[in-house]
Design a protein around this motif. Structure first.
Motif, PDB file in Angstrom:
ATOM      1  N   VAL A  13     -18.334 -22.950 -11.442  1.00  0.00           N
ATOM      2  CA  VAL A  13     -18.078 -24.043 -10.511  1.00  0.00           C
ATOM      3  C   VAL A  13     -18.724 -23.644  -9.196  1.00  0.00           C
ATOM      4  N   THR A  14     -19.534 -24.536  -8.614  1.00  0.00           N
ATOM      5  CA  THR A  14     -20.193 -24.229  -7.348  1.00  0.00           C
ATOM      6  C   THR A  14     -19.938 -25.339  -6.346  1.00  0.00           C
ATOM      7  N   ALA A  19     -20.166 -28.988   1.420  1.00  0.00           N
ATOM      8  CA  ALA A  19     -18.821 -29.133   0.875  1.00  0.00           C
ATOM      9  C   ALA A  19     -17.927 -27.985   1.338  1.00  0.00           C
ATOM     10  N   VAL A  20     -18.451 -26.774   1.332  1.00  0.00           N
ATOM     11  CA  VAL A  20     -17.675 -25.617   1.803  1.00  0.00           C
ATOM     12  C   VAL A  20     -17.268 -25.822   3.252  1.00  0.00           C
ATOM     13  N   GLU A  86     -21.227 -28.935  -9.771  1.00  0.00           N
ATOM     14  CA  GLU A  86     -21.496 -28.657  -8.361  1.00  0.00           C
ATOM     15  C   GLU A  86     -20.754 -29.706  -7.546  1.00  0.00           C
ATOM     16  N   ILE A  87     -19.972 -29.238  -6.579  1.00  0.00           N
ATOM     17  CA  ILE A  87     -19.227 -30.130  -5.700  1.00  0.00           C
ATOM     18  C   ILE A  87     -19.992 -30.240  -4.394  1.00  0.00           C
ATOM     19  N   ASP A  88     -20.285 -31.448  -3.991  1.00  0.00           N
ATOM     20  CA  ASP A  88     -20.998 -31.695  -2.749  1.00  0.00           C
ATOM     21  C   ASP A  88     -20.141 -32.617  -1.884  1.00  0.00           C
ATOM     22  N   PHE A  89     -20.426 -32.667  -0.599  1.00  0.00           N
ATOM     23  CA  PHE A  89     -19.767 -33.592   0.311  1.00  0.00           C
ATOM     24  C   PHE A  89     -20.867 -34.344   1.023  1.00  0.00           C
ATOM     25  N   ARG A  99     -19.008 -35.621  -3.893  1.00  0.00           N
ATOM     26  CA  ARG A  99     -19.882 -36.059  -4.971  1.00  0.00           C
ATOM     27  C   ARG A  99     -19.894 -34.916  -5.986  1.00  0.00           C
ATOM     28  N   PHE A 100     -19.707 -35.238  -7.249  1.00  0.00           N
ATOM     29  CA  PHE A 100     -19.614 -34.236  -8.304  1.00  0.00           C
ATOM     30  C   PHE A 100     -20.831 -34.348  -9.207  1.00  0.00           C
TER      31      PHE A 100
END
Length: 118
Positions: A13-14, A19-20, A86-89, A99-100
């Motif tokens: 999972v990244t 996002a971080v 990957e999890i993005d914002f 956004r996944f």
């Protein structure tokens, strides 16, 4: 596929730096929160949807991914559905949202509410 059928031995999972940064900022406002949960719910026309929740108390079946100092909690049963995600914002117009990007998603509904993993 249901989550009970297959549990991969290695799960990745990244999160993007954006996002971080967003999650850290939110955690600073929520001192009781330990991290963020990536949850999967049955929903929509394609089968599943992503949900995020702030975690105050980890559960015994949580798998924890520490990404640049941010703890991402995923229930053991959901691992097959999020492996490689990957999890993005992102900001789209006036809206900001997670956004996944799931490389194992084989279908998504037209409105973006749900997905399928075969």
């Amino acid at each position: 596929m249901t989550a009970e059928v297959f549990t991969p031995s290695y799960v990745n999972v990244t999160m993007t730096p954006t996002a971080v940064k967003h999650v850290r900022k939110q955690l600073d406002k929520k001192p009781e929160a330990k991290g963020i949960r990536l949850a999967i719910k049955k929903s929509g026309c394609s089968g599943f949807k992503y949900e995020t929740q702030w975690v105050e108390t980890p559960e015994s079946d949580d798998r924890i991914f520490t990404i640049d100092g941010v703890d991402v909690f995923v229930k053991q049963e959901h691992l097959p559905l999020v492996n490689g995600i990957e999890i993005d914002f992102v900001t789209e117009g006036v809206n900001s949202l997670f956004r996944f990007r799931n490389p194992n998603a084989t279908a998504e509904c037209g409105c973006g509410e749900s997905f399928t993993v075969a």
